[in-house]
Write a protein that holds these residues in place. Structure first.
Motif, PDB file in Angstrom:
ATOM      1  N   LEU A 495       0.753  -1.138   0.124  1.00  0.00           N
ATOM      2  CA  LEU A 495      -0.146  -0.145   0.041  1.00  0.00           C
ATOM      3  C   LEU A 495       0.847   1.155   0.066  1.00  0.00           C
ATOM      4  N   GLU A 496       0.362   2.300  -0.470  1.00  0.00           N
ATOM      5  CA  GLU A 496       0.862   3.567  -0.370  1.00  0.00           C
ATOM      6  C   GLU A 496       1.366   4.119   0.845  1.00  0.00           C
ATOM      7  N   PRO A 497       2.534   4.460   0.899  1.00  0.00           N
ATOM      8  CA  PRO A 497       2.880   4.969   2.270  1.00  0.00           C
ATOM      9  C   PRO A 497       2.679   6.412   2.469  1.00  0.00           C
ATOM     10  N   LEU A 498       2.147   7.241   1.460  1.00  0.00           N
ATOM     11  CA  LEU A 498       1.682   8.691   1.362  1.00  0.00           C
ATOM     12  C   LEU A 498       0.253   8.832   2.354  1.00  0.00           C
ATOM     13  N   ILE A 499       0.452   8.701   3.596  1.00  0.00           N
ATOM     14  CA  ILE A 499      -0.748   8.707   4.306  1.00  0.00           C
ATOM     15  C   ILE A 499      -0.481   9.529   5.602  1.00  0.00           C
ATOM     16  N   ALA A 500      -1.362   9.795   6.468  1.00  0.00           N
ATOM     17  CA  ALA A 500      -1.459  10.682   7.712  1.00  0.00           C
ATOM     18  C   ALA A 500      -0.205  10.139   8.587  1.00  0.00           C
ATOM     19  N   LYS A 501       0.180  11.045   9.179  1.00  0.00           N
ATOM     20  CA  LYS A 501       1.148  10.923  10.437  1.00  0.00           C
ATOM     21  C   LYS A 501       0.850  11.812  11.267  1.00  0.00           C
ATOM     22  N   VAL A 502       0.738  11.396  12.767  1.00  0.00           N
ATOM     23  CA  VAL A 502       0.216  12.047  13.831  1.00  0.00           C
ATOM     24  C   VAL A 502       1.920  12.792  14.744  1.00  0.00           C
ATOM     25  N   ASN A 503       1.749  13.987  14.724  1.00  0.00           N
ATOM     26  CA  ASN A 503       3.315  14.316  15.567  1.00  0.00           C
ATOM     27  C   ASN A 503       2.692  14.283  16.954  1.00  0.00           C
ATOM     28  N   PRO A 504       3.107  13.250  17.805  1.00  0.00           N
ATOM     29  CA  PRO A 504       2.861  12.902  19.256  1.00  0.00           C
ATOM     30  C   PRO A 504       2.925  13.936  20.200  1.00  0.00           C
ATOM     31  N   GLU A 505       3.944  14.835  19.748  1.00  0.00           N
ATOM     32  CA  GLU A 505       4.439  15.966  20.685  1.00  0.00           C
ATOM     33  C   GLU A 505       3.195  16.994  20.606  1.00  0.00           C
ATOM     34  N   LYS A 506       2.592  17.225  19.410  1.00  0.00           N
ATOM     35  CA  LYS A 506       1.769  18.405  19.240  1.00  0.00           C
ATOM     36  C   LYS A 506       0.331  17.725  19.674  1.00  0.00           C
ATOM     37  N   CYS A 507       0.060  16.429  19.258  1.00  0.00           N
ATOM     38  CA  CYS A 507      -1.356  16.129  19.367  1.00  0.00           C
ATOM     39  C   CYS A 507      -1.870  15.910  20.989  1.00  0.00           C
ATOM     40  N   THR A 508      -3.097  16.595  21.016  1.00  0.00           N
ATOM     41  CA  THR A 508      -3.702  16.334  22.501  1.00  0.00           C
ATOM     42  C   THR A 508      -5.019  15.749  22.522  1.00  0.00           C
ATOM     43  N   TRP A 509      -5.267  14.732  21.520  1.00  0.00           N
ATOM     44  CA  TRP A 509      -6.481  13.917  21.248  1.00  0.00           C
ATOM     45  C   TRP A 509      -7.691  14.915  21.383  1.00  0.00           C
ATOM     46  N   CYS A 510      -8.246  15.491  20.405  1.00  0.00           N
ATOM     47  CA  CYS A 510      -9.313  16.196  20.485  1.00  0.00           C
ATOM     48  C   CYS A 510     -10.582  15.502  19.732  1.00  0.00           C
ATOM     49  N   ASP A 511     -10.234  14.345  19.044  1.00  0.00           N
ATOM     50  CA  ASP A 511     -11.068  13.463  18.174  1.00  0.00           C
ATOM     51  C   ASP A 511     -11.519  14.186  16.916  1.00  0.00           C
ATOM     52  N   THR A 527       0.030   7.270  25.365  1.00  0.00           N
ATOM     53  CA  THR A 527       1.209   7.085  25.030  1.00  0.00           C
ATOM     54  C   THR A 527       1.737   7.757  26.370  1.00  0.00           C
ATOM     55  N   GLY A 528       2.459   7.181  27.391  1.00  0.00           N
ATOM     56  CA  GLY A 528       2.800   7.701  28.692  1.00  0.00           C
ATOM     57  C   GLY A 528       1.549   8.138  29.110  1.00  0.00           C
ATOM     58  N   GLU A 529       1.441   9.424  29.677  1.00  0.00           N
ATOM     59  CA  GLU A 529       0.264   9.731  30.351  1.00  0.00           C
ATOM     60  C   GLU A 529      -0.753  10.433  29.373  1.00  0.00           C
ATOM     61  N   LYS A 530      -0.132  10.539  28.254  1.00  0.00           N
ATOM     62  CA  LYS A 530      -0.851  11.350  27.360  1.00  0.00           C
ATOM     63  C   LYS A 530      -1.860  10.244  26.273  1.00  0.00           C
ATOM     64  N   GLU A 531      -2.759  10.925  26.048  1.00  0.00           N
ATOM     65  CA  GLU A 531      -3.848  10.288  24.856  1.00  0.00           C
ATOM     66  C   GLU A 531      -3.500  11.040  23.573  1.00  0.00           C
ATOM     67  N   ILE A 532      -3.176  10.217  22.498  1.00  0.00           N
ATOM     68  CA  ILE A 532      -3.169  10.697  21.198  1.00  0.00           C
ATOM     69  C   ILE A 532      -3.776   9.857  20.175  1.00  0.00           C
ATOM     70  N   ALA A 533      -3.775  10.414  19.032  1.00  0.00           N
ATOM     71  CA  ALA A 533      -4.403   9.729  17.893  1.00  0.00           C
ATOM     72  C   ALA A 533      -3.409   8.975  17.097  1.00  0.00           C
ATOM     73  N   LEU A 534      -3.841   7.810  16.633  1.00  0.00           N
ATOM     74  CA  LEU A 534      -2.762   7.181  15.689  1.00  0.00           C
ATOM     75  C   LEU A 534      -3.504   6.697  14.412  1.00  0.00           C
ATOM     76  N   VAL A 535      -2.793   6.757  13.525  1.00  0.00           N
ATOM     77  CA  VAL A 535      -3.120   6.389  12.123  1.00  0.00           C
ATOM     78  C   VAL A 535      -3.024   4.856  11.917  1.00  0.00           C
ATOM     79  N   ILE A 536      -4.327   4.229  11.375  1.00  0.00           N
ATOM     80  CA  ILE A 536      -4.039   2.763  11.098  1.00  0.00           C
ATOM     81  C   ILE A 536      -3.544   2.861   9.795  1.00  0.00           C
ATOM     82  N   GLU A 537      -2.532   2.297   9.493  1.00  0.00           N
ATOM     83  CA  GLU A 537      -1.847   2.493   8.141  1.00  0.00           C
ATOM     84  C   GLU A 537      -2.582   2.033   6.950  1.00  0.00           C
ATOM     85  N   SER A 538      -3.235   0.543   7.318  1.00  0.00           N
ATOM     86  CA  SER A 538      -3.871  -0.047   6.331  1.00  0.00           C
ATOM     87  C   SER A 538      -5.013   0.715   5.782  1.00  0.00           C
ATOM     88  N   LEU A 539      -5.629   1.396   6.764  1.00  0.00           N
ATOM     89  CA  LEU A 539      -6.871   2.044   6.226  1.00  0.00           C
ATOM     90  C   LEU A 539      -6.982   3.400   5.624  1.00  0.00           C
TER      91      LEU A 539
END
Lengths: 579, 910
Positions: A495-511, A527-539
């Motif tokens: 699959l194409e790797p040209l997909i979304a990528k989340v910067n865990p530093e900046k992300c604050t999980w707002c949905d 991740t640690g004490e933080k909640e962040i967004a993760l991109v499911i690569e195959s989707l």
């Protein structure tokens, strides 16, 4: 940038398609001094084998680490040049295509100087983007050797058997309570002279004997998750029981719906005005003299193109502009069946163009030579069907006999009704296959990729893609099987790797990204004490709906990163000395 | 899920025959599934007919744009092995369900691995043929890259055989090559090409008997191409510009020393080619000047000495030493001088004797002696004398015609058989008679009568022809009592020559003085001694001796280098079949030959000046244009000389290959019907009546004229007509089927033509408009919206009008009815398709079924698309019936699926 890039820039003439309007040599000259550009050349056909070989040699010899080809739309040749980059041991994602044709030469045929200037701007932007690329790897997904076939008409049934023969497991799903679709009721097929019912029975028997096919009747698809190679599909069976299936690919063979004439359309609703399907049913049930509602039939008028090739009017606000392809052959074939039953019955065929293509011409030829009368009408003066003295009367302006209005007395008027796309909103909202302007499922390319859809791993087969005769539906089904095999027999898909990528530093999980994503590719993680967004690569499709909604700029699409876009804007804004 | 690894299984899982859209699609599908695919294409490029289209309906995508990705995908697919320019010879089914296939890769005369597709060969190629990739609208070169988007992009050279002229020439001088160079105006190149096979260009140009001309295919049309006249033109042209050769000795000199005995054509030629290979060559000549027969045996009116001198410079410039007045006594003598190899080329100039009384009288001499003394100026005056030349061969003509020029009162040729039996060339005899030579036929000298040792008369006998002898000629018999006395001052015996080999017959095996040498290598019993020319064959032609000289040089070079002699000297192709060439040239005009000017008779009789003139530049090129390029490639060698990759190799030959494959898919497509069969439409005769495929080329981005022009005069057509259904739905041509695509491509072409020529009127004559596929009817409506006129009418006749337009008569099925006429500038006939029946020849089992029109038959068109009557042999695309691209792609997919299922089944059974 830490290291100086070594970028090769190649500008394509496209055999004149580009170079007739864009001065490609000037464009090449203009980018020669751009930092990072090692090579800037032109090719008459960059896509040709020889040009590719030349570029490959250059990439290797000059140790290039970036490649820009300025040619046509990436839709046509992005994969061509990515493949070329690969063969040159250059990471394919360090290749950028600049569209000098659709977005430049073809759009500015009257302004050659302007087109050349624009070409330089576009190319500079492409180079700037290329300078910020880095090697990426495709996302490899293991594929499941199982296939879901939706619709157990002849196309779906035949596809299922072939898939199983090729060693794949098949789930065949049918909404009705028995498989077979329309073929069960259409009687003898011309010109093959096989009975649809018997075709269906034979296929059903083969399916029964196959260990690898699971047939679900009275079942509907209610959800679909996952992506190419690994879909999870839920079925609802009779009695609201649900089944979850895990498949690598889906073939959609949901067929067509017969056109339903409007009340009054060519006399529809009058006694004795019947559809072609009804008439064939009547013929197949008749032994001896043909009668309709107890009256002997001595004269039959066939009206062609009912529900096909329509033009917009008050009574027909949403016309079917397309030709339904099968009806001319089916009707002329029916003419033969009718004559077989009773050669004395008068036949009038009211047509626009007789489209008995290829070997089907023989059906038309036979009907004509057997005495059926063919009269031609135009949509400006369509035939009118009335009741007169207890009998049907068809008024037709025949263009072949001096445009005179003729009156034909008929005991039966048969409307050769066309095919329509099935109304299948539930399924459509699940599959999300786009529709063509005619309402049938849209393939990637009418000409060369007729069974693939933009939804990777989902194929269309049979009349769901457009009107087809039975044999054509089967060919299309097997073509879909071949593509499915190509996908699943390998065992994996890249699959194409040209997909979304989340910067865990900046992300604050707002949905917000989760809500924006149409593919369900966002998931919340800790991740640690933080909640962040993760991109499911195959989707993730790299569509980018998540990017603008992120309040913290924490999400980017690889290949369209902010720094790249900014660099492109800067580069393209640089002034061009008027060529 | 990968197909299971094979144990000693077939070489390929599937072979696909034909790499058009169907073949490429099937290959890609099967390749993607992991099967190993062999994709065979007989043309030099994959892509089939689709790559040649302009745009495609109904999307109006550029055909190149959508087909090249398919081509690239097939060519670079890791599981697909593409073999282009390869023919399938046979397919046979094995008992285990696999297939044995025989193929051969055709000789492209280009090493595909080395060719870079640069196209330089195409630029310099001097032969053009109709360009099939432009449907013969224009020509292309014989060395060619099929089209710009070809995959692979490699050059191919068409050679269908050796041109008869080249094949027939004993030295295989590439007449076809230098003719095509002259045609192209490359005279110096023509001369240099000639040097490759024979160094004595000037001599041959004047005195070769030109067997090539007798075998010229053009003889079957009106008359031979005057090949020698063309040679005379470029030889004179070159020598006028180059009094000295442009080269010196070759750089790489060897220390091997070769002696050549005799400086005639054989010796000079051998010296030339040996010296070119760096050997040290010395020629020993017993006469005072070099040249042998060329100098002393051919009268000056045919071959002046300055030409012989200039030709000899070609040899000596390479550093060859010629020792004149240097007779050689034996081979041993030469070996003792340190020569490692010897070539004996002493010719055959020893005169035969009649053996009759009075032969020793003064005034009786041999023809060679007479010619020699005449040429070197020691012949006494014969003005006013009566001369009798005895003999009927060419060697009798030279002294007779010389004697006329020397002022003899009367010159008689006496021959013991009749005119028809005379071995001399007919044109020689005619020329002699024209100049005043008398023929005394069926007559022979009984004895020479003289007084004081000097000839005064010849007593002659009458002869009659008896039964045929072993040579098939009737044997002359003396008529008893027929003696007559003929007063004669000079009798010249031209009755034959013996080999001049007396010095060597002790050392070299011989037969009646003719040295025995291997006909292939010219080597004698002594490996270091070679012999060639007339001393081996007896008197023949100059060109024969030259051929021997070059052949001997080839093997002597190998001998001197210590290499084996068992390799072929020159690999010629078969001679081109002249009937094939003539059949192709049926429509050629008759072109009267350009003859060399000849000196007027009166002048001719008084002078030893050359009687043949030289063609002018224009005449030579015009004459060269009469050449029919029998072999296609003329071997002018321009491509070889320019190719930067050194990849052209005329010795390349077809290579046969055998494979076992698991299944076969046939996708050999369709043939296009030739609309010339519909005579009233005048396709064959009117240049502006073209067919659909040609129109597509006119509209393509790589189009031949770079615009839509009518072929006759290059004018932009203002009114274009498309006539549908020619050879489809057409009982007159026995093709009742609808072609399925004619309506659509006419509509496409109409739209494109309107785009290219916005002011043009476009009319489509149709029976029905069959726009039945997805998006097709919408496309038809779009054309109507653009203003394309559709006329329901069957076209009956097309005729040329004055001023360039054509008149089209059609049956108007609607509207006014009856026969109507309209005028158009360009008329496009959409043509039907015919089945490609190759499949039935390729498959050897005999059980491959055909339908009633000879398309490959599907056993069950509804349930089993792609399946033929032979299990494991599948059909994809138009091979089962003409169809459009989408239907072809679907069908190809089906065939791929069928093949995959078959492979799984047969594998599990094995």
């Amino acid at each position: 940038m830490t290291q100086k890039r070594r970028i090769g820039v190649y500008i394509c003439h496209c055999g004149g398609n580009i170079s007739d309007y864009v001065n490609v040599e000037k464009v090449a000259d203009a980018v020669k001094g751009v930092p990072g550009v090692e090579v800037a050349k032109t090719h008459v056909f960059a896509c040709s084998d020889a040009s590719q070989q030349e570029m490959i040699n250059e990439i290797k010899e000059q140790h290039l680490d970036g490649l820009v080809v300025a040619s046509c739309s990436p839709k046509l040749h992005m994969f061509t040049f990515r493949g070329m980059a690969k063969r040159a041991d250059l990471n394919p994602y360090q290749y950028i295509q600049v569209n000098l044709r659709e977005q430049c030469s073809w759009a500015h045929t009257s302004d050659k100087i302007g087109a050349t200037e624009k070409g330089i701007h576009l190319l500079r932007a492409g180079i700037a983007k290329c300078a910020l690329t880095h090697p990426l790897n495709a996302i490899r997904v293991e594929t499941k050797p199982r296939v879901l076939v939706i619709g157990a008409g002849v196309a779906g049934m035949r596809a299922a058997i072939m898939l199983a023969d090729m060693g794949l497991a098949v789930y065949l799903v049918e909404r009705e309570n028995q498989p077979g679709g329309w073929a069960r009721v259409t009687g003898e097929q011309g010109p093959e002279k096989q009975n649809g019912d018997q075709v269906v029975s034979a296929l059903a028997e083969r399916i029964r004997q196959h260990d690898n096919i699971m047939l679900y009747t009275g079942a509907e698809v209610v959800s679909k998750d996952g992506s190419i190679g690994d879909f999870t599909v839920a079925l609802r069976l009779k009695g609201s029981e649900t089944v979850s299936l895990n498949v690598g690919a889906i073939i959609v063979a949901t067929g067509f719906a017969p056109y339903q004439p409007r009340a009054g359309e060519y006399g529809w609703g009058l006694p004795g005005v019947v559809s072609l399907a009804d008439f064939r049913q009547l013929l197949s049930e008749t032994k001896g003299r043909l009668e309709y509602q107890g009256k002997p039939v001595r004269s039959v008028a066939f009206i062609y193109c009912v529900g096909s090739r329509q033009t917009e009017s008050e009574t027909c606000p949403e016309p079917n502009a397309y030709c339904s392809r099968y009806c001319c052959s089916a009707t002329t074939h029916t003419a033969g069946l009718l004559r077989q039953l009773d050669a004395k019955i008068h036949q009038y065929h009211l047509y626009r163009d007789v489209r008995t293509y290829g070997a089907l011409e023989k059906l038309y030829e036979k009907a004509r030579t057997d005495g059926a009368l063919f009269l031609r009408w135009t949509p400006e003066k369509p035939p009118r069907v009335e009741t007169k003295d207890g009998r049907l009367s068809v008024l037709v302006t025949d263009t072949l006999t001096g445009n005179e209005e003729l009156e034909i007395g008929a005991d039966l008027v048969v409307l050769a009704t066309g095919m329509e796309p099935r109304q299948n909103e539930g399924l459509n909202s699940i599959l999300k296959i786009p529709e063509s302007t005619d309402g049938f499922y849209k393939e990637i390319h009418i000409k060369l990729r007729p069974v693939e859809t933009v939804i990777d791993g989902v194929f269309v087969a049979g009349a769901a893609q457009g009107p087809k005769a039975l044999a054509e539906s089967v060919a299309s089904a097997l073509a879909a099987v071949a593509k499915t095999g190509g996908l699943l027999k390998k065992g994996f898909v890249d699959l194409e790797p040209l997909i979304a990528k989340v910067n865990p530093e900046k992300c604050t999980w707002c949905d917000k990204c989760l809500q924006a994503c149409p593919y369900g590719a966002i998931k919340r993680i800790h991740t640690g004490e933080k909640e962040i967004a993760l991109v499911i690569e195959s989707l993730c499709k790299g569509e980018g709906a998540c990017v603008p909604v992120c309040p913290h700029d924490a999400i980017e699409i690889e290949g369209y990163r902010d720094d790249q876009i900014m660099a492109m804007i800067d580069a393209s804004l640089k002034e061009v000395a008027t060529p | 899920m990968n197909p299971s690894p094979k144990q000693a299984g077939p070489d390929y899982d599937v072979m696909i025959v034909g790499a058009g859209v169907a073949g490429m699609e099937t290959a890609a599908s099967l390749g993607d599934m992991g099967y190993k695919v062999l994709l065979v294409e007989k043309k030099p490029s994959i892509g089939g007919r689709a790559i040649l289209l302009s745009k495609v309906f109904p999307t109006l995508d550029c055909a190149s744009c959508i087909v090249t990705p398919k081509m690239a995908a097939a060519a670079h697919h890791p599981n697909i092995d593409v073999k282009v320019y390869t023919e399938v010879d046979g397919i046979a089914r094995n008992a285990d369900g696999t297939f044995a296939v025989d193929l051969h890769s055709k000789a492209a005369y280009v090493d595909f691995d080395a060719c870079t597709g640069c196209g330089k060969c195409e630029e310099v190629c001097t032969v053009t043929v109709p360009d099939e990739y432009n449907y013969n609208l224009v020509t292309r070169r014989v060395a060619h890259i099929p089209f710009p988007q070809a995959v692979p992009k490699k050059a191919v050279i068409d050679r269908r055989g050796e041109a008869p002229c080249t094949f027939t020439c004993p030295a295989n001088v590439k007449a076809s090559g230098y003719i095509s160079l002259v045609r192209a105006g490359r005279y110096k190149e023509a001369f240099n090409l000639h040097l490759e096979n024979a160094p004595l260009v000037g001599c041959l140009a004047r005195s070769c008997y030109a067997p090539c001309e007798q075998d010229c295919t053009r003889c079957g049309k009106e008359e031979t191409v005057h090949i020698r006249g063309i040679k005379r033109f470029f030889a004179d042209h070159y020598y006028a510009d180059h009094p000295e050769p442009e080269y010196g000795p070759v750089e790489k000199q060897r220390d091997t020393r070769v002696a050549i005995v005799g400086s005639g054509p054989a010796g000079l030629s051998a010296a030339f080619y040996l010296a070119r290979n760096g050997h040290q060559v010395t020629i020993f000549e017993s006469e005072t000047q070099a040249g042998g027969m060329l100098r002393t045996g051919i009268p000056a009116y045919r071959l002046p000495n300055d030409v012989v001198d200039r030709d000899i410079k070609n040899v000596t410039a390479l550093g060859v030493t010629i020792k004149t007045s240097a007779p050689v006594g034996s081979v041993a003598e030469l070996k003792a001088q340190g020569f490692q190899a010897v070539f004996i080329a002493t010719g055959a100039s020893d005169e035969k004797k009649l053996g009759v009384e009075g032969e020793d009288l003064a005034g009786v001499m041999g023809c060679m002696a007479f010619l020699r003394e005449t040429k070197i100026g020691t012949m006494p005056d014969i003005r006013g004398k009566a001369v009798l030349v005895i003999g009927g061969g060419n060697s009798a003509m030279d002294p007779a015609r010389s004697a006329i020029r020397m002022g003899a009162k009367r010159v008689i040729i006496q021959y013991r058989r009749g005119r028809d039996e005379m071995p001399a060339h007919d044109w020689e005899i005619k020329g002699a008679i024209e100049e005043g030579v008398e023929l005394m036929l069926l007559s022979t000298p009984k004895r020479f009568l003289g007084k004081n040792g000097k000839l005064e008369a010849v007593e002659c006998l009458k002869m009659q022809l008896g039964a045929p002898d072993e040579s098939g000629r009737r044997r002359p018999e003396v008529v008893a009592g027929s003696e007559t006395i003929l007063p004669i001052d000079l009798a010249i015996l031209a009755i034959g020559l013996n080999p001049s080999t007396s010095k060597f017959t002790g050392e070299v095996p011989h037969k009646h003085g003719l040295l025995k040498a291997d006909t292939r290598t010219m080597q004698t019993a002594d490996p270091a001694v070679f012999a060639g020319g007339d001393c081996v064959t007896g008197p023949t032609m100059i060109i024969n001796a030259i051929g021997h000289g070059r052949r001997a040089a080839f093997y002597m070079d190998r001998f001197l280098k210590g290499e084996a002699l068992d390799i072929e000297f020159e690999a010629l192709l078969e001679k081109t079949d002249k009937d094939t060439v003539l059949a192709e040239a049926k429509s050629f005009r008759t072109r009267s030959p350009v003859l060399q000017p000849t000196l007027a008779l009166a002048e001719r009789k008084q002078s030893f000046a050359c009687y043949e003139g030289v063609m002018t530049d224009d005449e030579a090129r015009r004459e060269a244009h009469r050449c029919m390029n029998c072999g296609q490639c003329a071997q002018c060698m321009e491509c070889v000389n320019i190719c930067p990759a050194f990849c052209i190799d005329f010795d390349m030959r077809a290579v046969a290959k055998k494979f076992t494959v698991g299944a076969v898919v046939l996708s050999t497509g369709f043939e296009i019907l030739d609309p010339a069969a519909k005579k009233p439409l005048n396709y064959a005769t009117l240049p502006d009546v073209i067919d659909g495929p040609q129109m597509d080329r006119l509209l393509a981005p790589t189009r031949p004229y770079n615009s839509v022009l009518r072929p006759s005069d290059g004018k932009q057509p203002e009114s274009i007509a498309f006539v549908l259904c020619n050879g489809s739905r057409d009982q007159t041509l026995c093709n009742p089927l609808c072609c399925r695509i004619g309506c659509m491509y006419a509509i496409k072409q109409a739209q494109l033509a309107m785009g290219a020529l916005p002011l043009a009127d476009v009319t489509i004559y149709t029976i029905d408009v069959r726009a039945f596929g997805k998006g097709y009817d919408e496309f038809y409506e779009q054309a109507r919206g653009m203003g394309v006129q559709f006329v329901k009418g069957k076209v009956a006749r097309i005729e040329q009008l004055e001023g360039g337009q054509m008149e089209l008569a059609y049956e108007d099925m609607e509207g006014a009815g009856g026969t109507q006429k309209r005028k158009h500038d360009l008329i496009v006939l959409t043509v039907g398709f015919l089945p490609n029946t190759d499949a039935f020849k390729l498959y050897k089992g005999g059980d491959l079924g055909a339908d009633e029109l000879n398309y490959v038959k599907e056993v069950d068109p509804i349930g089993e698309p792609g399946r033929t009557t032979v299990d494991g042999l599948f059909a994809a695309g138009a091979i089962i019936g003409a169809r459009d691209i989408p239907d072809t792609v679907l069908h190809a997919g089906a065939a791929a699926a069928q093949a995959a299922a078959y492979l799984e089944r047969t594998r599990s059974q094995r």
